[in-house]
Write a protein that holds these residues in place. Structure first.
Motif, PDB file in Angstrom:
ATOM      1  N   SER A   1       0.827  -1.199   0.000  1.00  0.00           N
ATOM      2  CA  SER A   1       0.000   0.000   0.000  1.00  0.00           C
ATOM      3  C   SER A   1       0.863   1.253   0.000  1.00  0.00           C
ATOM      4  CB  SER A   1      -0.931   0.010   1.219  1.00  0.00           C
ATOM      5  OG  SER A   1      -0.186   0.013   2.421  1.00  0.00           O
ATOM      6  N   LEU A   2       0.383   2.266  -0.704  1.00  0.00           N
ATOM      7  CA  LEU A   2       1.022   3.584  -0.740  1.00  0.00           C
ATOM      8  C   LEU A   2       0.126   4.569  -0.016  1.00  0.00           C
ATOM      9  CD1 LEU A   2       2.219   3.782  -4.451  1.00  0.00           C
ATOM     10  CD2 LEU A   2       3.697   3.787  -2.456  1.00  0.00           C
ATOM     11  N   ARG A   3       0.736   5.421   0.791  1.00  0.00           N
ATOM     12  CA  ARG A   3      -0.016   6.395   1.573  1.00  0.00           C
ATOM     13  C   ARG A   3       0.563   7.782   1.285  1.00  0.00           C
ATOM     14  NH1 ARG A   3      -2.501   5.707   6.995  1.00  0.00           N
ATOM     15  NH2 ARG A   3      -1.832   3.553   6.748  1.00  0.00           N
TER      16      ARG A   3
ATOM     17  N   ALA B   1       6.286  13.177   2.186  1.00  0.00           N
ATOM     18  CA  ALA B   1       6.531  12.389   0.977  1.00  0.00           C
ATOM     19  C   ALA B   1       5.660  11.148   1.043  1.00  0.00           C
ATOM     20  CB  ALA B   1       8.007  12.002   0.884  1.00  0.00           C
ATOM     21  N   PRO B   2       5.374  10.536  -0.086  1.00  0.00           N
ATOM     22  CA  PRO B   2       4.593   9.299  -0.082  1.00  0.00           C
ATOM     23  C   PRO B   2       5.310   8.214   0.716  1.00  0.00           C
ATOM     24  CG  PRO B   2       4.738  10.199  -2.301  1.00  0.00           C
ATOM     25  CD  PRO B   2       5.694  10.980  -1.467  1.00  0.00           C
ATOM     26  N   GLU B   3       4.552   7.357   1.365  1.00  0.00           N
ATOM     27  CA  GLU B   3       5.111   6.235   2.110  1.00  0.00           C
ATOM     28  C   GLU B   3       4.620   4.933   1.512  1.00  0.00           C
ATOM     29  OE1 GLU B   3       4.278   6.523   6.243  1.00  0.00           O
ATOM     30  OE2 GLU B   3       5.467   8.343   6.544  1.00  0.00           O
ATOM     31  N   CYS B   4       5.527   3.957   1.444  1.00  0.00           N
ATOM     32  CA  CYS B   4       5.188   2.652   0.869  1.00  0.00           C
ATOM     33  C   CYS B   4       5.464   1.572   1.909  1.00  0.00           C
ATOM     34  CB  CYS B   4       6.005   2.406  -0.396  1.00  0.00           C
ATOM     35  SG  CYS B   4       5.613   0.833  -1.216  1.00  0.00           S
ATOM     36  N   SER B   5       4.621   0.549   1.910  1.00  0.00           N
ATOM     37  CA  SER B   5       4.761  -0.521   2.890  1.00  0.00           C
ATOM     38  C   SER B   5       5.653  -1.661   2.420  1.00  0.00           C
ATOM     39  CB  SER B   5       3.374  -1.089   3.222  1.00  0.00           C
ATOM     40  OG  SER B   5       2.810  -1.733   2.077  1.00  0.00           O
ATOM     41  N   CYS B   6       6.316  -1.498   1.267  1.00  0.00           N
ATOM     42  CA  CYS B   6       7.102  -2.603   0.711  1.00  0.00           C
ATOM     43  C   CYS B   6       8.367  -2.891   1.503  1.00  0.00           C
ATOM     44  CB  CYS B   6       7.462  -2.317  -0.745  1.00  0.00           C
ATOM     45  SG  CYS B   6       8.674  -0.993  -0.967  1.00  0.00           S
ATOM     46  N   GLY B   7       8.837  -1.925   2.319  1.00  0.00           N
ATOM     47  CA  GLY B   7      10.045  -2.123   3.108  1.00  0.00           C
ATOM     48  C   GLY B   7      11.273  -1.456   2.531  1.00  0.00           C
ATOM     49  N   ALA B   8      11.221  -1.058   1.261  1.00  0.00           N
ATOM     50  CA  ALA B   8      12.375  -0.404   0.633  1.00  0.00           C
ATOM     51  C   ALA B   8      12.352   1.103   0.818  1.00  0.00           C
ATOM     52  CB  ALA B   8      12.432  -0.747  -0.855  1.00  0.00           C
ATOM     53  N   ASN B   9      11.225   1.600   1.307  1.00  0.00           N
ATOM     54  CA  ASN B   9      11.052   3.044   1.477  1.00  0.00           C
ATOM     55  C   ASN B   9      11.656   3.490   2.824  1.00  0.00           C
ATOM     56  OD1 ASN B   9       8.168   5.204   1.887  1.00  0.00           O
ATOM     57  ND2 ASN B   9      10.150   5.702   1.043  1.00  0.00           N
ATOM     58  N   VAL B  10      12.909   3.092   3.068  1.00  0.00           N
ATOM     59  CA  VAL B  10      13.580   3.383   4.336  1.00  0.00           C
ATOM     60  C   VAL B  10      14.248   4.755   4.263  1.00  0.00           C
ATOM     61  CG1 VAL B  10      15.335   2.619   5.982  1.00  0.00           C
ATOM     62  CG2 VAL B  10      13.996   0.935   4.707  1.00  0.00           C
ATOM     63  N   GLY B  11      14.150   5.507   5.347  1.00  0.00           N
ATOM     64  CA  GLY B  11      14.797   6.813   5.385  1.00  0.00           C
ATOM     65  C   GLY B  11      14.157   7.852   4.488  1.00  0.00           C
ATOM     66  N   GLY B  12      12.908   7.573   4.039  1.00  0.00           N
ATOM     67  CA  GLY B  12      12.214   8.555   3.213  1.00  0.00           C
ATOM     68  C   GLY B  12      12.590   8.526   1.751  1.00  0.00           C
ATOM     69  N   LEU B  13      13.516   7.640   1.344  1.00  0.00           N
ATOM     70  CA  LEU B  13      13.905   7.554  -0.061  1.00  0.00           C
ATOM     71  C   LEU B  13      12.868   6.739  -0.823  1.00  0.00           C
ATOM     72  CD1 LEU B  13      17.745   6.901   0.270  1.00  0.00           C
ATOM     73  CD2 LEU B  13      16.560   9.081  -0.105  1.00  0.00           C
ATOM     74  N   ALA B  14      12.481   7.263  -1.972  1.00  0.00           N
ATOM     75  CA  ALA B  14      11.408   6.623  -2.734  1.00  0.00           C
ATOM     76  C   ALA B  14      11.811   5.230  -3.203  1.00  0.00           C
ATOM     77  CB  ALA B  14      11.028   7.491  -3.922  1.00  0.00           C
ATOM     78  N   CYS B  15      10.835   4.312  -3.166  1.00  0.00           N
ATOM     79  CA  CYS B  15      11.025   2.970  -3.716  1.00  0.00           C
ATOM     80  C   CYS B  15      10.488   2.938  -5.142  1.00  0.00           C
ATOM     81  CB  CYS B  15      10.304   1.942  -2.857  1.00  0.00           C
ATOM     82  SG  CYS B  15       8.510   2.204  -2.809  1.00  0.00           S
ATOM     83  N   LYS B  16      10.604   1.779  -5.791  1.00  0.00           N
ATOM     84  CA  LYS B  16      10.142   1.680  -7.178  1.00  0.00           C
ATOM     85  C   LYS B  16       8.634   1.906  -7.285  1.00  0.00           C
ATOM     86  CE  LYS B  16       9.597  -3.354  -6.912  1.00  0.00           C
ATOM     87  NZ  LYS B  16      10.090  -4.654  -7.422  1.00  0.00           N
ATOM     88  N   HIS B  17       7.876   1.533  -6.245  1.00  0.00           N
ATOM     89  CA  HIS B  17       6.422   1.725  -6.282  1.00  0.00           C
ATOM     90  C   HIS B  17       6.046   3.200  -6.272  1.00  0.00           C
ATOM     91  CE1 HIS B  17       7.027  -2.296  -4.288  1.00  0.00           C
ATOM     92  NE2 HIS B  17       6.246  -2.626  -5.294  1.00  0.00           N
TER      93      HIS B  17
END
Length: 452
Positions: free
Chosen positions: A105-107, A114-130
């Motif tokens: 999920s993206l919030r 900034a957008p937050e993602c639950s995938c686990g790669a969105n650590v430290g506020g850096l955007a993930c691929k989602h």
């Protein structure tokens, strides 16, 4: 997106658009007697990324890891990421939730930098691929084509494009409109069980167009008949299977609604109504010829009740789609098929039956009398009450042949019974109004005998 919102989507003066510019603005002046010691210019892949949607993004300012994520979300896994549905948070409608396959999920929205993602790669506020994927989907859905000729600048953490938060795009358009643009389901704030039940009902209604037993959209709510053909049984099993998958992935439900559009639903609905009307008349004929037959058969009273039910179904369907001229036209055709079949059966259906006791009252042995000559109390005028409410100039002009046949039957002095004067008056009003408002096309209905 509004013009004001996209006024932010302009290329900044400090934006790097060429390799030379990147070097000139980011690299210190090097002094060396050996040209071989000078650093190599960055590759185009390190400076710019063009997504599957065709939009170009400046990724020169992104760290190596974030740049890799951007390329994954914008290019390599663009088709692999699937958006299921979106919704707002019940206690805070300014927060938007986007649900992706694999339970991700993206919030985004108010209170989130900034957008937050639950995938686990969105650590430290850096955007993930989602997040990069969602940024591109939102920009592509809302940006005019002219922005595809520019290179849009991404923030160093991938959270914004051209200093514009993705949540701002949703704010400007509204989440439900964004859901339509992204071809995903918009889920309101109801309980999950309630939504699932609605999905089940809607899927049953939509898939009923393929039902081999000829069921109408609302028939699936009834209990399953005790005897089903193998084809009908397999159809029901497929419907249940598809429903299970659609509840897990509402995107499938959205695709089904898009595929089985209202026009197609209407055509199938009225084809089934017409088929039922013909089968009903045939069942009456079968009862007269062979009352012990195993085939479908109805006596006059049962046939009349079946036809009344069909008229009600047509009336309700047309009322629910009263803005559709195509539905009105098909509804008028079905009603006239039914009325034509009734007026052509103005006789004692059991006159030649000697093998059994038959009803003697005309209201029980004459279909015409049962429905038109002696209608039930408060029943009004069979078919005409609905037909008279249709847009005459748009509808009845397409069915002059049947109208003329009905008129001839109603005015035939040799028939056993005449229709009530009020019925004939209403029929003439409908047809005369239609004639006044209609300009027959050359070579079309103008060649037919006009009504009097």
């Amino acid at each position: 997106m509004s013009a004001e919102a996209f006024s932010k989507l302009t290329i900044g003066e400090t934006m790097v658009t060429t390799r030379a510019g990147a070097r000139a603005r980011t690299a210190p002046v090097q002094r060396s007697n050996s040209s071989s010691l000078s650093s190599a210019p960055p590759s185009l892949e390190e400076v710019e990324c063009q997504s599957v949607s065709g939009i170009k993004y400046d990724i020169a300012g992104l760290a190596d890891e974030v740049r890799k994520r951007a390329r994954h979300g914008l290019i390599h896994q663009n088709d692999a990421i699937k958006l299921k549905y979106c919704k707002t948070i019940s206690h805070d409608p300014s927060v938007y939730m986007f649900y992706i396959a694999d339970d991700i999920s993206l919030r985004m929205g108010e209170g989130y930098d900034a957008p937050e993602c639950s995938c686990g790669a969105n650590v430290g506020g850096l955007a993930c691929k989602h997040i990069f994927w969602m940024l591109d989907r939102l920009v592509n859905a809302e940006a005019p084509d002219k922005f595809k000729s520019q290179t849009l600048r991404l923030a160093t953490d991938g959270s914004t494009v051209q200093n514009l938060q993705p949540a701002e795009i949703v704010d400007n358009q509204g989440l439900e409109n964004v859901a339509n643009d992204l071809d995903c389901m918009f889920q309101d704030d109801r309980e999950v069980e309630e939504i699932e039940e609605e999905v089940r009902e809607d899927i049953g209604r939509l898939l009923s167009v393929f039902d081999p037993s000829g069921e109408l959209p609302d028939d699936f709510r009834n209990s399953q008949p005790p005897i089903l053909s193998e084809q009908a049984r397999k159809y029901r099993e497929f419907q249940e299977l598809f429903t299970e998958f659609a509840i897990e992935d509402l995107r499938l439900f959205g695709r089904l609604r898009s595929l089985i559009d209202p026009t197609f639903q209407a055509h199938v609905f009225f084809d089934k109504i017409n088929d039922r009307a013909i089968r009903t008349f045939n069942a009456l004929d079968e009862y007269i010829k062979n009352p012990d037959s195993m085939a479908e058969r109805y006596d006059v009273v049962t046939c009349a009740e079946k036809l009344r039910n069909l008229v009600t179904l047509v009336t309700d369907y047309q009322a629910a789609n009263d803005r559709s001229r195509d539905v009105a036209n098909r509804a008028a055709e079905s009603l006239l098929i039914i009325l034509n079949g009734v007026v052509s059966r103005n006789f004692n259906a059991y006159a030649n039956v000697t093998s059994r006791i038959v009803p003697e009252e005309p209201a029980e042995n004459n279909l015409f009398v049962c429905l038109i000559g002696a209608p039930a109390t408060g029943g009004g005028h069979f078919v005409l009450d609905t037909l008279g409410a249709f847009p005459q100039d748009d509808v009845l002009k397409n069915h002059w042949e049947m109208l003329r046949n009905i008129k001839e039957e109603l005015e035939d002095d040799t028939t056993p019974f005449r229709a009530p004067a009020s019925f004939i008056s209403t029929f003439r009003t409908i047809t005369s109004e239609s004639r006044k408002r209609t300009n027959p096309e050359p070579g079309g209905s103008s060649a037919k005998r006009p009504m009097k």
